[in-house]
Design a protein around this motif. Structure first.
Motif, PDB file in Angstrom:
ATOM      1  N   LEU A 164      -6.532  -9.017   2.295  1.00  0.00           N
ATOM      2  CA  LEU A 164      -5.746  -9.559   1.182  1.00  0.00           C
ATOM      3  C   LEU A 164      -4.888 -10.733   1.627  1.00  0.00           C
ATOM      4  CD1 LEU A 164      -4.438  -6.502  -0.831  1.00  0.00           C
ATOM      5  CD2 LEU A 164      -6.288  -8.057  -1.368  1.00  0.00           C
ATOM      6  N   PHE A 208      -7.482 -12.909   5.801  1.00  0.00           N
ATOM      7  CA  PHE A 208      -8.319 -12.809   6.997  1.00  0.00           C
ATOM      8  C   PHE A 208      -9.793 -12.863   6.589  1.00  0.00           C
ATOM      9  CE2 PHE A 208      -5.891 -10.889  10.748  1.00  0.00           C
ATOM     10  CZ  PHE A 208      -4.735 -11.565  10.409  1.00  0.00           C
ATOM     11  N   ARG A 217     -12.412 -12.364  11.395  1.00  0.00           N
ATOM     12  CA  ARG A 217     -11.073 -12.174  11.925  1.00  0.00           C
ATOM     13  C   ARG A 217     -10.612 -10.726  11.728  1.00  0.00           C
ATOM     14  NH1 ARG A 217      -6.833 -16.133  13.063  1.00  0.00           N
ATOM     15  NH2 ARG A 217      -7.981 -17.894  12.251  1.00  0.00           N
ATOM     16  N   ALA A 225      -1.303   1.786   6.410  1.00  0.00           N
ATOM     17  CA  ALA A 225      -1.269   0.378   6.034  1.00  0.00           C
ATOM     18  C   ALA A 225      -0.738  -0.519   7.141  1.00  0.00           C
ATOM     19  CB  ALA A 225      -0.418   0.189   4.778  1.00  0.00           C
ATOM     20  N   PRO A 256      -9.666  -4.004  18.437  1.00  0.00           N
ATOM     21  CA  PRO A 256      -8.629  -3.426  19.305  1.00  0.00           C
ATOM     22  C   PRO A 256      -8.516  -1.911  19.145  1.00  0.00           C
ATOM     23  CG  PRO A 256      -7.785  -5.353  18.183  1.00  0.00           C
ATOM     24  CD  PRO A 256      -9.124  -5.079  17.587  1.00  0.00           C
ATOM     25  N   ALA A 257      -8.736  -1.434  17.919  1.00  0.00           N
ATOM     26  CA  ALA A 257      -8.605   0.004  17.693  1.00  0.00           C
ATOM     27  C   ALA A 257      -9.739   0.778  18.352  1.00  0.00           C
ATOM     28  CB  ALA A 257      -8.561   0.293  16.199  1.00  0.00           C
ATOM     29  N   PHE A 293       0.823  -1.204   0.000  1.00  0.00           N
ATOM     30  CA  PHE A 293       0.000   0.000   0.000  1.00  0.00           C
ATOM     31  C   PHE A 293       0.858   1.256   0.000  1.00  0.00           C
ATOM     32  CE2 PHE A 293      -2.834  -3.246   1.379  1.00  0.00           C
ATOM     33  CZ  PHE A 293      -4.043  -2.890   0.841  1.00  0.00           C
ATOM     34  N   ARG A 346     -11.748   1.807   7.030  1.00  0.00           N
ATOM     35  CA  ARG A 346     -11.242   2.312   5.750  1.00  0.00           C
ATOM     36  C   ARG A 346      -9.721   2.371   5.727  1.00  0.00           C
ATOM     37  NH1 ARG A 346     -15.413   1.205   5.535  1.00  0.00           N
ATOM     38  NH2 ARG A 346     -17.318   2.191   4.805  1.00  0.00           N
ATOM     39  N   LYS A 347      -9.069   2.029   6.832  1.00  0.00           N
ATOM     40  CA  LYS A 347      -7.600   2.062   6.855  1.00  0.00           C
ATOM     41  C   LYS A 347      -7.073   0.951   5.955  1.00  0.00           C
ATOM     42  CE  LYS A 347      -6.670   4.903  10.441  1.00  0.00           C
ATOM     43  NZ  LYS A 347      -5.860   6.080  10.367  1.00  0.00           N
ATOM     44  N   ASP A 348      -5.908   1.220   5.389  1.00  0.00           N
ATOM     45  CA  ASP A 348      -5.329   0.232   4.487  1.00  0.00           C
ATOM     46  C   ASP A 348      -4.952  -1.057   5.203  1.00  0.00           C
ATOM     47  OD1 ASP A 348      -5.620   1.700   2.231  1.00  0.00           O
ATOM     48  OD2 ASP A 348      -3.614   2.557   2.248  1.00  0.00           O
ATOM     49  N   TYR A 349      -4.670  -0.979   6.503  1.00  0.00           N
ATOM     50  CA  TYR A 349      -4.248  -2.214   7.149  1.00  0.00           C
ATOM     51  C   TYR A 349      -5.389  -3.219   7.270  1.00  0.00           C
ATOM     52  CZ  TYR A 349      -5.579  -0.178  11.809  1.00  0.00           C
ATOM     53  OH  TYR A 349      -6.211   0.383  12.864  1.00  0.00           O
ATOM     54  N   ARG A 407      -1.166  -0.895  16.444  1.00  0.00           N
ATOM     55  CA  ARG A 407      -1.189  -1.664  17.680  1.00  0.00           C
ATOM     56  C   ARG A 407      -0.463  -2.999  17.570  1.00  0.00           C
ATOM     57  NH1 ARG A 407      -5.244   1.110  16.858  1.00  0.00           N
ATOM     58  NH2 ARG A 407      -5.934   2.598  18.411  1.00  0.00           N
ATOM     59  N   ARG A 467      -9.656  -8.846  15.009  1.00  0.00           N
ATOM     60  CA  ARG A 467      -8.225  -8.641  15.235  1.00  0.00           C
ATOM     61  C   ARG A 467      -7.762  -7.234  14.865  1.00  0.00           C
ATOM     62  NH1 ARG A 467      -5.617 -13.798  14.953  1.00  0.00           N
ATOM     63  NH2 ARG A 467      -6.891 -15.121  16.289  1.00  0.00           N
ATOM     64  N   GLU A 468      -8.428  -6.604  13.911  1.00  0.00           N
ATOM     65  CA  GLU A 468      -7.920  -5.316  13.440  1.00  0.00           C
ATOM     66  C   GLU A 468      -8.769  -4.132  13.917  1.00  0.00           C
ATOM     67  OE1 GLU A 468      -5.060  -5.129  11.546  1.00  0.00           O
ATOM     68  OE2 GLU A 468      -4.881  -7.296  11.681  1.00  0.00           O
ATOM     69  N   ALA A 472      -7.662  -3.512   4.836  1.00  0.00           N
ATOM     70  CA  ALA A 472      -7.659  -4.077   3.484  1.00  0.00           C
ATOM     71  C   ALA A 472      -6.519  -5.077   3.337  1.00  0.00           C
ATOM     72  CB  ALA A 472      -7.514  -2.951   2.454  1.00  0.00           C
ATOM     73  N   ALA A 473      -5.350  -4.727   3.897  1.00  0.00           N
ATOM     74  CA  ALA A 473      -4.195  -5.620   3.806  1.00  0.00           C
ATOM     75  C   ALA A 473      -4.497  -6.947   4.501  1.00  0.00           C
ATOM     76  CB  ALA A 473      -2.974  -4.955   4.437  1.00  0.00           C
ATOM     77  N   ALA A 474      -5.141  -6.876   5.647  1.00  0.00           N
ATOM     78  CA  ALA A 474      -5.476  -8.103   6.364  1.00  0.00           C
ATOM     79  C   ALA A 474      -6.397  -8.992   5.534  1.00  0.00           C
ATOM     80  CB  ALA A 474      -6.146  -7.755   7.703  1.00  0.00           C
TER      81      ALA A 474
END
Lengths: 623, 286
Positions: free
Chosen positions: B180, B183, B187, A439, B195-196, A433, B171-174, A443, B191-192, B176-178
């Motif tokens: 991909l 996940f 999950r 990305a 926690p936030a 990304f 909407r965070k890329d992480y 945490r 997991r993403e 989307a990355a998860a």
């Protein structure tokens, strides 16, 4: 006009005062352009802020003076300085959108500015505003005055700000990276505009930029900063063609060339010392990273040596600078021919944007794109923002569903979106990304991020993941201790490495990289490009490399696709396309890049094609 | 190995809020052990006794007695049981419904989001007190129904506030990355995203507990909460209301109890919000 003599700015940190700027000397004559060049953290913006007396809290000018028309800006009473700022001294900020108030119309903001300059009554001010907008080549000025900043593109906002900056016919303009946030074609126009206004009014300009090539093209003099101390100062052409300081030379070599044969990049190791590290360095600040450093360099701060008339460098080994060179890049694995790994056929994506309750507009972000990617091939996709590059990437990875067309990955059509197709796609395609800030989950520790793919299976224990994370980290050139860190504890370049490592964890055949080196300093960019080249040899994968930076694409990619308004307008071998572009848009893109050759006139007088507007903003309904 | 206490435990607000709340919870849990009298034990010869320190007070009844000669202190201690039970169960219940819907709405977006959003809008357009009164009349009195009524009224608060946060994180890329990286939706959310949004969730729950104490007091004040033999703070206020001029203490003590409970929860919630909210702490550190 503006003379800085022995200026020093200090920051009060927990462990004492640290010099942020030191030994700064320059003089800017009326009507001249001075370029301040350096990477982030070099203190470029701090100089602009010192002129405006907008230093952040804890920072203060500790020594020297900054004379503007004979008056010392540093010790000037507040009301007098306020009188000067915005009138005699104008500013153009980096982020055009944050330079304008989002809740007031453009007209209102121009009017307020003119009222402050005591320009006649409301009617005269409006007439004047229209003249100003016309001068910065903004069409339909009357309509524009009633608009809010978010309704304009970044380039338009920047033009409005330039118009406002020049409204008072200032003697000095401070432009702090005015084009960094903009597309290349718009960058060329904005630079052209500043030059035009500057010539017309005889304004002196301080042009702050990280791009040495750009500075060499438009500035009369250049001052290269490293960690707050001038490294080199002199006439722009001389500094660019015969750099005397090793840092300038390295900066130049770390930027991929736009013409000639593909040469290697000079990747400066490590990074610029941070504020707290500055105190611990004895001697030359650049010595720890310098390729020509000798023992004497680390003993004392190098004095400024005059190389030539008006060309000064802070280095004791100036003669060695010219010898710094980079080895030719190792040959990359040649792309395989035969059945392509990825074949995209007629791919389109349309978005609906609501317009009232029952009506909607249809915006085509990508239209009918077809291409192939072979094993071991690096393909670049270039285009401006709004050209559909990122949408294309998201469709390939399965984050967006295509409206039309097929995607065949390793022999299997995955465009049906079934879960088996998605699993197949995941095993073959991974994405890196653009913004590591967003990305990487803040945490999670690095080890947990890079091995997230193992977590997805739910069967791998932590020990195994940690071992795998360390292996991946060594592969991307990071120490194993980094595994326990959080993303916030890493530098921008390291975050991007982690970002790459996460995608590599599943050993994909295809990596889709969306603008992964934009927004990074050139030395960090060179490190990352080196890493990608190394991975390409070691891992043998294919990559779709999306970028707006043509020089990077030229360095890295075998083939290139040029996208314009959602369509691929030109494609072919990178060197060939860049040498002999056929489509007018490709020509415009290439012309907008500042060339290596200083004898060519740049920016070109007419850019052939109107820049692509942002999707959804000006592209009207197709249906 | 000694570790520095986490930031949220070093905040004065959190500590004072937590102290008050723990004190009340302790009272509730150990009520039979620490209460000097049976809360329902009547002593008709000693009605309207003032507190022990006032003139005519009896040290056996530290906070005095009410119109039926019952010990006010014991009733307050036993009343804490109802208050705490409602506060904890109702807020957790409301959180559960609200949070699940918020995660679904914020994560999936689109039509599901619109549907849940409209449902919340309609739900919130009922005045909360009236809605809970209607629910209590419909469901009948009793502790279980009080909790149910509060859950049914207050889940919307969680849904509204949390959805915005989930929307930003999803909407965070992480995230989307998860996805991909394989996940599943479940999950990715657990997991993403969870926690936030946990700091916000914890804060909301502690604030909600304070609100629940008040709502329970209102319902028992109008006699729609627990049955008469179970002491509750709202009930005590209702009883004392008739004798407000003869014996103001009977009114003041339960009011103070409610005040301290709500104050404690709000203090805790505010302290947690200040220390757990990343954005807030980031700006303070600069």
């Amino acid at each position: 006009m503006l003379i800085a003599s022995d200026l020093a700015v200090s920051a009060a940190l927990a462990n004492g005062a640290v010099p942020v700027i030191q030994d700064l000397n320059f003089s800017l004559a009326p009507g001249r352009v001075l370029g301040l060049v350096g990477e982030s953290g070099a203190g470029k913006s701090m100089i602009g802020r010192a002129v405006a007396q907008l230093l952040p809290s804890g920072f203060s000018v500790t020594r020297g003076e900054l004379l503007f028309d004979g008056q010392d800006l540093v010790r000037m009473p507040l009301d007098k300085r306020r009188e000067l700022l915005g009138r005699e001294i104008a500013f153009v900020p980096q982020e055009p959108l944050s330079g304008l108030n989002p809740v007031l119309t453009v007209g209102r903001q121009i009017d307020e500015h003119l009222a402050r300059l005591a320009v006649g009554d409301a009617r005269t001010r409006r007439a004047r505003a229209l003249v100003m907008l016309d001068a910065v080549h903004l069409p339909r000025g009357a309509e524009l005055l009633g608009k809010y900043p978010h309704q304009l593109s970044g380039g338009m906002c920047q033009r409005v700000l330039i118009a406002m900056a020049f409204a008072s016919r200032p003697k000095l303009l401070v432009a702090d990276e005015p084009t960094t946030a903009l597309d290349v074609t718009i960058q060329a126009r904005i630079v052209q505009l500043i030059a035009e206004m500057q010539r017309h009014d005889g304004t002196s300009v301080i042009f702050i930029t990280h791009d040495l090539r750009l500075a060499a093209q438009i500035c009369d003099d250049i001052l290269v900063l490293y960690a707050g101390r001038p490294a080199e100062r002199g006439p722009a052409r001389r500094v660019f063609s015969q750099p005397a300081h090793p840092y300038t030379r390295c900066l130049q070599l770390s930027n991929p060339a736009m013409s000639g044969p593909r040469r290697g990049l000079y990747a400066l190791p490590e990074r610029m010392p941070g504020l707290s590290a500055l105190k611990t360095i004895q001697g030359c600040l650049f010595a720890p990273r310098c390729p020509s450093a000798v023992g004497a360099c680390a003993r004392a701060l190098p004095p400024f040596t005059e190389v030539d008339d008006g060309h000064i460098a802070a280095c004791i080994r100036i003669t060695a600078t010219a010898e710094i060179s980079v080895p030719a890049p190792a040959a990359a694995n040649a792309p395989k021919t035969g059945t392509p790994l990825l074949a995209v056929e007629g791919l389109s994506k349309t978005f609906r944007t609501a317009r009232g309750f029952f009506r909607h507009d249809v915006v085509a972000a990508v239209r009918g794109v077809s291409f192939t990617l072979h094993e071991n091939e690096f393909v670049g996709i270039v285009g401006e923002s709004g050209s559909g590059k990122s949408t294309l990437a998201r469709m390939l990875c399965g984050l967006d569903a295509p409206s039309q067309g097929t995607i065949v990955i390793a022999g299997r059509d995955v465009s049906d979106g079934s879960s088996r197709s998605n699993a197949h796609r995941r095993a073959h395609v991974q994405m890196v990304f653009q913004d590591p800030q967003s990305a990487l989950n803040p945490r999670r520790r690095v080890a947990s991020i890079v091995t997230q793919a193992l977590e997805a299976t739910g069967k791998v224990d932590w020990e195994e993941r940690l071992a795998r994370a360390k292996a991946l980290l060594s592969e991307i050139g990071m120490p194993p201790e980094a595994a326990q860190r959080f993303p916030a504890q890493l530098s921008g370049g390291q975050r991007q490495r982690v970002n790459i490592a996460r995608a590599l964890c599943v050993a994909p055949n295809i990596l889709v990289a969306d603008e992964i080196v934009s927004g990074l300093d050139v030395s960090v960019q060179a490190q990352l490009l080196d890493l990608l080249m190394w991975l390409r040899r070691a891992r043998a994968f294919s990559m779709l490399f999306i970028s707006h930076d043509l020089s990077v694409v030229r360095y890295l990619c075998d083939r290139v696709l040029v996208m314009y308004r959602g369509e691929v307008v030109e494609s072919g071998p990178t060197i060939q396309v860049f040498a002999t572009p056929r489509h007018p848009y490709t020509r415009a893109l290439l012309a907008a890049m500042p060339p290596d050759d200083l004898s060519a006139a740049w920016p070109p007088q007419s850019l052939e094609i109107e820049a692509a507007p942002l999707a959804g903003k000006a592209v009207e309904a197709d249906a | 190995m000694t570790r520095a206490p986490p930031a949220w435990l070093r905040s004065a607000r959190v500590i004072s809020g937590l102290t008050i709340v723990l004190l009340i919870v302790l009272c509730a849990a150990l009520a039979p052990l620490i209460a000097p009298h049976d809360p329902n034990e009547q002593n008709l010869v000693a009605t309207f006794l003032p507190p022990a320190w006032a003139k005519g007070g009896d040290p056996a009844f530290p906070f005095g007695t009410d119109s039926l000669g019952r010990d006010v202190l014991s009733r307050l201690i036993f009343g804490a049981r109802v208050a705490m039970l409602v506060a904890v169960l109702a807020s957790l219940g409301a959180m559960l419904i609200g949070a699940v819907l918020a995660y679904v709405a914020g994560y999936f977006g689109g039509r599901i989001d619109a549907l849940i959003g409209r449902a919340v809008d309609v739900w919130m357009s009922f005045p909360p007190v009236i809605l809970s009164l209607i629910l209590m009349v419909g469901l009948g009195v009793g502790l279980r129904n009080v909790i149910l009524a509060i859950i049914l009224v207050d889940w919307t608060r969680f849904c509204r506030v949390l959805r915005g946060e989930v929307l930003v994180v999803a909407r965070k890329d992480y995230v989307a990355a998860a996805r991909l990286l394989g996940f599943s939706h479940w999950r990715a959310i657990t997991r993403e995203i969870v926690p936030a949004s946990l700091p916000l969730l914890i804060t909301l729950v502690s604030l909600e507990m304070g609100i629940d104490v008040i709502v329970e007091a209102i319902l028992s004040f109008v006699g729609l909460s627990v049955s008469a033999e179970t002491p509750a703070w709202g009930q005590m206020i209702a009883d004392a209301r008739q004798y407000i001029y003869d014996s103001p203490w009977n009114l003041i003590f339960p009011i103070l109890a409610i005040f301290f409970a709500v104050f404690g929860f709000n203090m805790l919630g505010d302290g947690l919000r200040r220390t757990l909210d990343v954005r807030l702490t980031a700006t303070q550190r600069v």
